[in-house]
Design a protein around this motif. Structure first.
Motif, PDB file in Angstrom:
ATOM      1  N   VAL A 167      -6.915 -15.528  -6.697  1.00 25.67           N
ATOM      2  CA  VAL A 167      -5.798 -16.329  -6.719  1.00 25.67           C
ATOM      3  C   VAL A 167      -4.664 -15.290  -6.613  1.00 25.67           C
ATOM      4  O   VAL A 167      -3.503 -15.779  -5.735  1.00 25.67           O
ATOM      5  N   SER A 168      -4.696 -14.126  -7.099  1.00 30.70           N
ATOM      6  CA  SER A 168      -3.863 -13.142  -7.045  1.00 30.70           C
ATOM      7  C   SER A 168      -4.197 -11.883  -7.151  1.00 30.70           C
ATOM      8  O   SER A 168      -5.236 -11.625  -8.101  1.00 30.70           O
ATOM      9  N   THR A 169      -3.713 -10.941  -6.454  1.00 28.26           N
ATOM     10  CA  THR A 169      -4.404  -9.287  -6.535  1.00 28.26           C
ATOM     11  C   THR A 169      -3.237  -8.522  -6.865  1.00 28.26           C
ATOM     12  O   THR A 169      -1.855  -8.563  -6.043  1.00 28.26           O
ATOM     13  N   TYR A 170      -3.409  -7.662  -7.878  1.00 27.65           N
ATOM     14  CA  TYR A 170      -2.480  -6.485  -8.115  1.00 27.65           C
ATOM     15  C   TYR A 170      -3.110  -5.239  -7.706  1.00 27.65           C
ATOM     16  O   TYR A 170      -4.297  -5.087  -7.775  1.00 27.65           O
ATOM     17  N   SER A 171      -2.145  -4.335  -7.648  1.00 22.67           N
ATOM     18  CA  SER A 171      -2.681  -2.952  -7.189  1.00 22.67           C
ATOM     19  C   SER A 171      -2.048  -1.942  -7.565  1.00 22.67           C
ATOM     20  O   SER A 171      -0.673  -2.185  -7.982  1.00 22.67           O
ATOM     21  N   ILE A 172      -2.320  -0.736  -7.611  1.00 23.24           N
ATOM     22  CA  ILE A 172      -1.499   0.533  -7.888  1.00 23.24           C
ATOM     23  C   ILE A 172      -1.666   1.141  -6.495  1.00 23.24           C
ATOM     24  O   ILE A 172      -2.533   1.393  -5.958  1.00 23.24           O
ATOM     25  N   GLU A 173      -0.416   1.689  -6.329  1.00 20.79           N
ATOM     26  CA  GLU A 173      -0.430   2.552  -4.716  1.00 20.79           C
ATOM     27  C   GLU A 173       0.256   3.686  -5.038  1.00 20.79           C
ATOM     28  O   GLU A 173       1.423   3.914  -5.685  1.00 20.79           O
ATOM     29  N   ALA A 174      -0.313   4.719  -4.504  1.00 19.74           N
ATOM     30  CA  ALA A 174      -0.032   6.136  -4.568  1.00 19.74           C
ATOM     31  C   ALA A 174       0.395   6.674  -3.213  1.00 19.74           C
ATOM     32  O   ALA A 174      -0.476   6.144  -2.235  1.00 19.74           O
ATOM     33  N   MET A 175       1.453   7.248  -3.372  1.00 19.54           N
ATOM     34  CA  MET A 175       1.784   8.045  -1.993  1.00 19.54           C
ATOM     35  C   MET A 175       1.329   9.552  -1.975  1.00 19.54           C
ATOM     36  O   MET A 175       1.492  10.381  -2.718  1.00 19.54           O
ATOM     37  N   MET A 176       0.508   9.574  -0.863  1.00 15.96           N
ATOM     38  CA  MET A 176       0.095  10.660  -0.509  1.00 15.96           C
ATOM     39  C   MET A 176       0.974  11.850   0.014  1.00 15.96           C
ATOM     40  O   MET A 176       2.126  11.283   0.540  1.00 15.96           O
ATOM     41  N   GLN A 177       0.631  13.043   0.359  1.00 14.71           N
ATOM     42  CA  GLN A 177       1.803  14.160   0.688  1.00 14.71           C
ATOM     43  C   GLN A 177       2.055  13.858   2.126  1.00 14.71           C
ATOM     44  O   GLN A 177       3.015  14.243   2.599  1.00 14.71           O
ATOM     45  N   ASP A 178       1.432  13.015   3.171  1.00 11.62           N
ATOM     46  CA  ASP A 178       1.870  12.944   4.374  1.00 11.62           C
ATOM     47  C   ASP A 178       2.514  11.403   4.577  1.00 11.62           C
ATOM     48  O   ASP A 178       2.665  10.986   5.412  1.00 11.62           O
ATOM     49  N   ASP A 221      -1.255   9.596 -16.217  1.00  5.69           N
ATOM     50  CA  ASP A 221      -1.340  10.447 -17.528  1.00  5.69           C
ATOM     51  C   ASP A 221      -2.558  11.383 -17.089  1.00  5.69           C
ATOM     52  O   ASP A 221      -2.523  12.729 -17.486  1.00  5.69           O
ATOM     53  N   ASP A 222      -3.794  10.882 -16.604  1.00  3.93           N
ATOM     54  CA  ASP A 222      -4.893  11.414 -16.637  1.00  3.93           C
ATOM     55  C   ASP A 222      -4.936  12.430 -14.988  1.00  3.93           C
ATOM     56  O   ASP A 222      -5.472  13.400 -15.207  1.00  3.93           O
ATOM     57  N   LEU A 223      -4.620  11.621 -13.966  1.00  2.00           N
ATOM     58  CA  LEU A 223      -4.758  12.362 -12.739  1.00  2.00           C
ATOM     59  C   LEU A 223      -3.332  12.728 -12.363  1.00  2.00           C
ATOM     60  O   LEU A 223      -3.179  13.338 -11.196  1.00  2.00           O
ATOM     61  N   ALA A 224      -2.362  12.630 -13.028  1.00  2.12           N
ATOM     62  CA  ALA A 224      -1.017  13.149 -12.701  1.00  2.12           C
ATOM     63  C   ALA A 224      -0.401  12.704 -11.289  1.00  2.12           C
ATOM     64  O   ALA A 224       0.372  13.219 -10.577  1.00  2.12           O
ATOM     65  N   MET A 225      -1.112  11.232 -10.975  1.00  2.00           N
ATOM     66  CA  MET A 225      -0.763  10.724  -9.799  1.00  2.00           C
ATOM     67  C   MET A 225       0.418   9.614 -10.055  1.00  2.00           C
ATOM     68  O   MET A 225      -0.086   8.576 -10.624  1.00  2.00           O
ATOM     69  N   PRO A 226       1.334   9.640  -9.694  1.00  2.00           N
ATOM     70  CA  PRO A 226       2.460   8.609  -9.691  1.00  2.00           C
ATOM     71  C   PRO A 226       2.070   7.367  -8.994  1.00  2.00           C
ATOM     72  O   PRO A 226       1.474   7.588  -7.843  1.00  2.00           O
ATOM     73  N   VAL A 227       2.020   6.180  -9.417  1.00  2.00           N
ATOM     74  CA  VAL A 227       1.721   5.105  -8.654  1.00  2.00           C
ATOM     75  C   VAL A 227       2.827   4.014  -8.874  1.00  2.00           C
ATOM     76  O   VAL A 227       3.405   3.989  -9.886  1.00  2.00           O
ATOM     77  N   VAL A 228       2.801   3.180  -7.812  1.00  2.00           N
ATOM     78  CA  VAL A 228       3.668   1.868  -8.054  1.00  2.00           C
ATOM     79  C   VAL A 228       2.718   0.651  -8.265  1.00  2.00           C
ATOM     80  O   VAL A 228       1.710   0.643  -7.331  1.00  2.00           O
TER      81      VAL A 228
END
Length: 510
Positions: free
Chosen positions: A222-233, A201-208
């Motif tokens: 114990v567990s790690t979660y992330s948001i991953e963004a795909m760059m243009q490359d 919403d703020d960065l207009a950057m889609p993430v998984v």
RNA sequence: CGGGGAGUGGCGCAGCCUGGUAGCGCACCUGUUUUGGGUACAGGGGGUCGCAGGUUCAAAUCCUGUCUCCCCGACCA
């Protein structure tokens, strides 16, 4: 006439070079002379400040309070959690002395001033904050503890890149303590969702958003979660992480409380952070061959007014006209806030200034000359829609009385457009129909900017996971995360041929 | 930390091999010109050549060391 771009390098020619040039040309940041440390110039820092403000609002809205812990951490604090110290030992800056003295070749460290216990420059603050939690927490009534700090941290990285990996970086780190696993896991996932929304919403950057595999976990988690963004490359950028730490840190640091029955219980803790790396993510998500495109919500200036000054007496009247335009725009709202408008009245050529703001990625540029002033108009240039089909600039004439409303509407359109564009790019570059390593190889060989694969795997651990890692490493690939909702899969594991357990993203990464 | 490349006015580079007055383009300053799309012309200012040693009558140039940056690996937000 062929179109000339504002940057000397295109993304297609050399993405890495483009990234650096885009940063330099936009006056975002520059090298400092200290290894891996950068100077953030006002435009770059201004974007970070906007991110900070928007994320800080979200952090507070979810019940966290800000505080501040020291930069220096006694070395002994790290000894308590074995995995944690292993993870960071190789990249810590250490303070061993507190005084200099004149030596034969100028100033030197004074051996007399050696610290009894070395101080580590924090690479992250679980250890100090956990120590404080241990003091603060006595009773079940003290829980949950939910704090956050905005700070700089230092990790002595071998290879650095502007914003993406610097020796010193700025971030927020949230730390919480809870009565039980369920509450702590809920917190971890709530923060993950907060990060996802912030990015989109703020960065207009889609993430998984999803869970990292075991080998990519934060040291001590114990567990790690992330948001991953795909760059243009096509590469993945880990843009934020949220960790459930279980009782690992609590046991190491004695963070415990008496429950309602009077029994001692270890607290379940979490930690989570996003950093100035996000700025790099925005650059590589939205930038084009004319420079940056900053989403309106985080643009320090959303509208820049450039008067076409001529060093003549009539400039004064033109400036007055521009000021009135500025005033009417500043009085308008867009995306829930007053519009941030800047009048660039420095002496200089209007065309030069225009290209400077194009490269910085200011969403809207208003060029105002004598002709506009006479006609009661302004000339508007939309950074996300710069050119006409014939390659000429797509300037539009807008009536003065309509400009505030036009700007307000365009800013929210641009915010949405940038997201939609990036999301379409991301989605079209995730393949989920590949189930053999040969097909995987073909996918990544076909395109140097290939995206990600979502594949089935058997979620191996230990030795078997190391074997998978090696298969990937040979291909310069990494496991990214298991997207939320993909924790169950049928079929067979692409790596081992064993029955699959879940779906995981694979790709090149930063 | 391993391999490769590079540090010369603010930026981008040439000069180095074969030691002998530090150059070019852009930017900057001044003036004139031009003015709705990154104007043009003229004049001008600015660098002890990353730093420290060494060789030499003489070092940007040769030698040694060191720092920094970039690219490719390994490590990571």
């Amino acid at each position: 006439m062929s179109k000339k771009n504002a940057l000397p390098v295109t993304r297609a020619d050399d993405f890495a070079k483009w990234y650096q040039v885009a940063i330099a040309e936009a006056d975002m940041a520059e090298e400092s002379g200290v290894r891996g440390c950068m100077i953030m110039r006002p435009w770059g820092y201004g974007i970070w400040e906007r991110m900070q403000r928007l994320l800080d609002d979200r952090i507070k809205a979810t019940g966290h309070e800000n505080c501040y812990f020291p930069l220096f951490i006694p070395l002994s604090y790290f000894a308590k959690e074995a995995e944690h110290v292993d993870g960071f030992a190789k990249e810590m800056a250490v303070v061993t002395h507190h005084r200099l003295k004149a030596g034969p070749k100028g100033l030197d460290v004074d051996p007399q001033a050696k610290l009894e216990e070395p101080l580590v420059v924090r690479p992250t603050s679980e250890t100090v904050i956990g120590t404080a939690f241990a003091r603060w927490l006595q009773s079940w009534r003290d829980l949950p503890i939910k704090i956050n700090q905005w700070a700089n941290v230092v990790r002595w990285e071998m290879r650095t890149r502007m914003f993406l990996r610097t020796s010193e970086f700025l971030w927020q780190e949230g730390h919480t303590a809870h009565a039980n696993e369920q509450e702590a896991v809920d917190e971890t996932l709530m923060i993950l969702e907060m990060y996802r929304q912030f990015a989109q919403d703020d960065l207009a950057m889609p993430v998984v958003a999803g869970e990292k595999p075991e080998n990519e976990r934060f040291p001590g988690a114990v567990s790690t979660y992330s948001i991953e963004a795909m760059m243009q490359d096509g590469k993945a950028l880990q843009a934020g992480t949220s960790h459930y730490l279980g009782t690992n840190f609590s046991e190491a640091q004695n963070i415990r409380y008496q429950d309602k029955e009077g029994q001692f219980q270890f607290a379940h803790t979490t930690s989570w952070g996003v950093s100035t790396r996000m700025v790099g993510g925005v650059i590589m998500s939205h930038g084009d061959d004319d420079g940056l495109r900053i989403p309106p919500r985080i643009a320090p200036y959303q509208v820049v007014i450039i008067p076409m000054l001529r060093d003549k007496p009539e400039d004064e009247a033109l400036l007055e006209y521009c000021k009135s335009i500025r005033q009417s725009i500043a009085a308008a709202n867009s995306l829930g806030e007053p519009v941030r408008v800047h009048l660039d009245s420095r002496s200089g050529k209007a065309a030069q200034k225009r290209w400077a703001w194009v490269k910085k990625g200011a969403p809207l540029i208003l060029e105002i000359g004598g002709r506009d002033a006479e006609g009661g108009n302004v000339t508007l240039l939309n950074r996300c829609d710069l050119y006409q089909e014939n390659g000429k600039l797509a300037s539009q004439l807008i009536a003065k009385d309509d400009i505030a409303q036009t700007v307000s509407g365009l800013l929210s359109d641009i915010q949405e457009q940038l997201f939609t564009e990036a999301q379409a790019r991301t989605e079209s570059n995730i393949r989920s129909d590949i189930d053999t390593l040969d097909a995987l190889d073909a996918f990544f060989k076909a395109d140097k900017h290939a995206g990600w694969l979502e594949v089935s795997w058997s979620k191996p651990t230990g030795e078997a996971l190391v074997a998978v890692e090696e298969q990937l490493k040979a291909r310069k690939l990494t496991l990214r995360n298991v997207p939320s909702g993909k924790e169950i899969a049928e079929g067979i594991c692409i790596f081992s041929g064993n029955p699959a357990v879940e779906r995981i993203l694979v790709g090149r990464s930063y």
